[in-house]
Scaffold this motif. Structure first.
Motif, short mmCIF file in Angstrom:
data_model
loop_
_atom_site.label_atom_id
_atom_site.label_comp_id
_atom_site.label_asym_id
_atom_site.label_seq_id
_atom_site.Cartn_x
_atom_site.Cartn_y
_atom_site.Cartn_z
N LEU A 52 0.81 -1.21 0.00
CA LEU A 52 0.00 0.00 0.00
C LEU A 52 0.84 1.26 0.00
O LEU A 52 0.31 2.35 -0.24
CB LEU A 52 -0.93 0.02 1.23
N SER A 53 2.13 1.14 0.31
CA SER A 53 3.00 2.32 0.46
C SER A 53 2.37 3.25 1.49
O SER A 53 2.05 2.82 2.60
CB SER A 53 3.21 3.00 -0.88
N SER A 54 2.11 4.49 1.12
CA SER A 54 1.53 5.44 2.07
C SER A 54 0.04 5.63 1.88
O SER A 54 -0.58 6.50 2.49
CB SER A 54 2.22 6.81 1.92
N ALA A 55 -0.58 4.81 1.02
CA ALA A 55 -2.02 4.93 0.76
C ALA A 55 -2.81 4.54 2.01
O ALA A 55 -2.36 3.73 2.83
CB ALA A 55 -2.41 4.03 -0.40
N PRO A 56 -4.00 5.12 2.17
CA PRO A 56 -4.82 4.75 3.33
C PRO A 56 -5.30 3.31 3.26
O PRO A 56 -5.37 2.72 2.18
CB PRO A 56 -6.00 5.73 3.25
N GLU A 57 -5.59 2.75 4.40
CA GLU A 57 -6.07 1.37 4.48
C GLU A 57 -7.43 1.25 3.79
O GLU A 57 -8.36 1.99 4.11
CB GLU A 57 -6.19 0.96 5.94
N PRO A 58 -7.58 0.36 2.82
CA PRO A 58 -8.90 0.17 2.18
C PRO A 58 -9.92 -0.36 3.20
O PRO A 58 -9.58 -0.87 4.26
CB PRO A 58 -8.61 -0.87 1.10
N ARG A 59 -11.17 -0.29 2.82
CA ARG A 59 -12.24 -0.84 3.67
C ARG A 59 -12.36 -2.34 3.35
O ARG A 59 -13.17 -2.75 2.52
CB ARG A 59 -13.55 -0.10 3.41
N TRP A 60 -11.54 -3.10 4.04
CA TRP A 60 -11.43 -4.52 3.72
C TRP A 60 -12.75 -5.26 3.89
O TRP A 60 -12.99 -6.30 3.24
CB TRP A 60 -10.36 -5.17 4.59
N ARG A 61 -13.63 -4.73 4.75
CA ARG A 61 -14.90 -5.44 4.98
C ARG A 61 -15.75 -5.54 3.71
O ARG A 61 -16.64 -6.39 3.60
CB ARG A 61 -15.70 -4.76 6.09
N LEU A 62 -15.45 -4.67 2.72
CA LEU A 62 -16.20 -4.73 1.47
C LEU A 62 -15.94 -6.03 0.71
O LEU A 62 -16.71 -6.40 -0.18
CB LEU A 62 -15.87 -3.52 0.60
N LEU A 63 -14.85 -6.71 1.04
CA LEU A 63 -14.57 -7.99 0.38
C LEU A 63 -15.64 -9.03 0.70
O LEU A 63 -15.78 -10.03 -0.02
CB LEU A 63 -13.20 -8.51 0.81
N ALA A 64 -16.39 -8.79 1.78
CA ALA A 64 -17.46 -9.73 2.14
C ALA A 64 -18.49 -9.85 1.03
O ALA A 64 -19.17 -10.88 0.90
CB ALA A 64 -18.12 -9.31 3.44
N GLU A 65 -18.64 -8.80 0.21
CA GLU A 65 -19.57 -8.85 -0.91
C GLU A 65 -19.17 -9.93 -1.93
O GLU A 65 -20.01 -10.41 -2.69
CB GLU A 65 -19.65 -7.49 -1.60
N ASP A 66 -17.88 -10.29 -1.95
CA ASP A 66 -17.39 -11.34 -2.83
C ASP A 66 -17.25 -12.67 -2.10
O ASP A 66 -16.64 -13.61 -2.62
CB ASP A 66 -16.03 -10.95 -3.41
#
Length: 361
Positions: free
Chosen positions: A107-121
């Motif tokens: 991710l380098s310095s990018a903000p943490e994604p909303r990992w909970r959205l992976l639940a849709e998959d």
């Protein structure tokens, strides 16, 4: 325009399928149904290290059902907005199962994604940490399995005795059938590759084909040692012994009681070749046996050398930890155990039970 099928190139000697490999303990006492649903086959990865707690990578522990590893990696990359090359994982996991698995995401310095959205998959994120390095293939201590056997038939008393034997001695460390693809397609394509008539393929695909050939040659060598009874678990003069939990190995020029005890305890295991370029590493009768396998499959061995693969060694014996067998009702049972990384649950299961499973796409 239709694409011509991959031609089949003959080898000097037909290879044995996984089901044709010899048993170490007389064959299974049970028969059962396997994988009637994904939850019948559960696998949990055990990392070889702990998360760093900081760094430019996200380290995710996920649970997936009926999904292959590469598909999950692409879904993670898409959510994070990164290239697939930014994703790391320690090993491939079976699609037809419920598995927990670790992935890293640069991710380098990018903000943490909303990992909970992976639940849709259908991907559940169980843990998330920061880490300093990309997760590399093979970065596992092992895998924990829970396998449900349904509609069991056979001699359960004899099976219970065999379980004690498997826990004490281990089983032959065969590569499992998933290594070779459906209908041994990876071996067929490797033969075409060696003959110069393979269709265009990615580097990753060619790597899978070459790995399948090395695995099949190893299985053939191990099968010949199993056919000589205890040769798969006993050291011979000229063998190379591998230290447990390590890739280090050494040549045996004498077997004293100290070596024998370390073999019995599982601290040492005899090894077999992963064929490639280089001088033979064994001596005496062991070397003659390995050269016999190479002589039966000369085109395969030459192809591996031409591809630039170097000789390696793999333990012949697979030690099993935390082996359990729990009855469920009158017809089912759950088999649980832990194996080191790179080994196959089917190599354990085949010594206890034969099985049928639904056609899996």
């Amino acid at each position: 325009m239709s694409i011509a099928p991959t031609p089949v190139i003959e080898v000097t000697k037909p290879w044995r399928s996984f089901s044709q490999l010899p048993y170490a303990f007389g064959g299974p006492q049970l028969s059962a149904q396997l994988r009637t649903q994904p939850a019948d086959f559960m696998v949990d990865e055990i990392l070889a290290f702990g998360p760093d707690g900081d760094g430019e990578h996200a380290l995710l522990r996920i649970r997936k059902t009926s999904a292959n590893t590469e598909w999950v990696a692409r879904r993670i990359a898409s959510l994070a907005g990164v290239s697939i090359k930014a994703i790391g994982y320690a090993g491939l996991k079976d699609r037809h199962a419920v598995t927990t698995q670790w992935f890293s995401v640069y991710l380098s310095s990018a903000p943490e994604p909303r990992w909970r959205l992976l639940a849709e998959d259908g991907i559940d994120v169980l843990e998330q940490h920061r880490h300093r390095r990309k997760l590399k293939r093979g970065s596992l201590a092992g895998n924990q399995f829970r396998i449900r056997l349904r509609e069991i038939q056979g001699d359960l008393d004899a099976a219970a005795v065999k379980l004690e034997t498997l826990a004490a001695i281990g089983v032959p460390n065969y590569f499992g059938p998933q290594r070779f693809g459906r209908d041994a397609a990876n071996l067929v394509r490797a033969q075409a590759l060696f003959a110069g008539v393979a269709p265009r393929a990615s580097r990753q695909q060619r790597g899978l084909w070459l790995s399948a050939v090395r695995s099949q040659l190893f299985n053939e060598l191990l099968a010949r040692r199993v056919e000589r009874e205890d040769w798969w678990k006993t050291a011979l003069i000229g063998d190379r012994l591998q230290l447990r939990g390590s890739h280090s190995h050494f040549l045996v020029d004498g077997i004293d009681e100290r070596i024998a005890e370390r073999l019995r305890s599982g601290d040492l295991s005899p090894t077999g070749p992963l064929f490639g370029d280089g001088e033979p590493l064994t001596e005496s009768e062991v070397r003659a046996l390995e050269e016999g396998v190479a002589a039966d499959y000369p085109d395969w061995v030459a192809g591996l050398k031409a591809a630039g693969l170097k000789q390696e060694r793999r333990a012949l014996r697979l030690d099993i930890e935390d082996l359990e067998f729990e009855r469920i009702g009158s017809t089912d049972a759950v088999l649980g155990f832990t194996l080191p990384a790179g080994s196959y649950a089917t190599s354990v299961l085949r010594e206890l039970s034969s099985w049928t499973e639904p056609s899996l796409g």
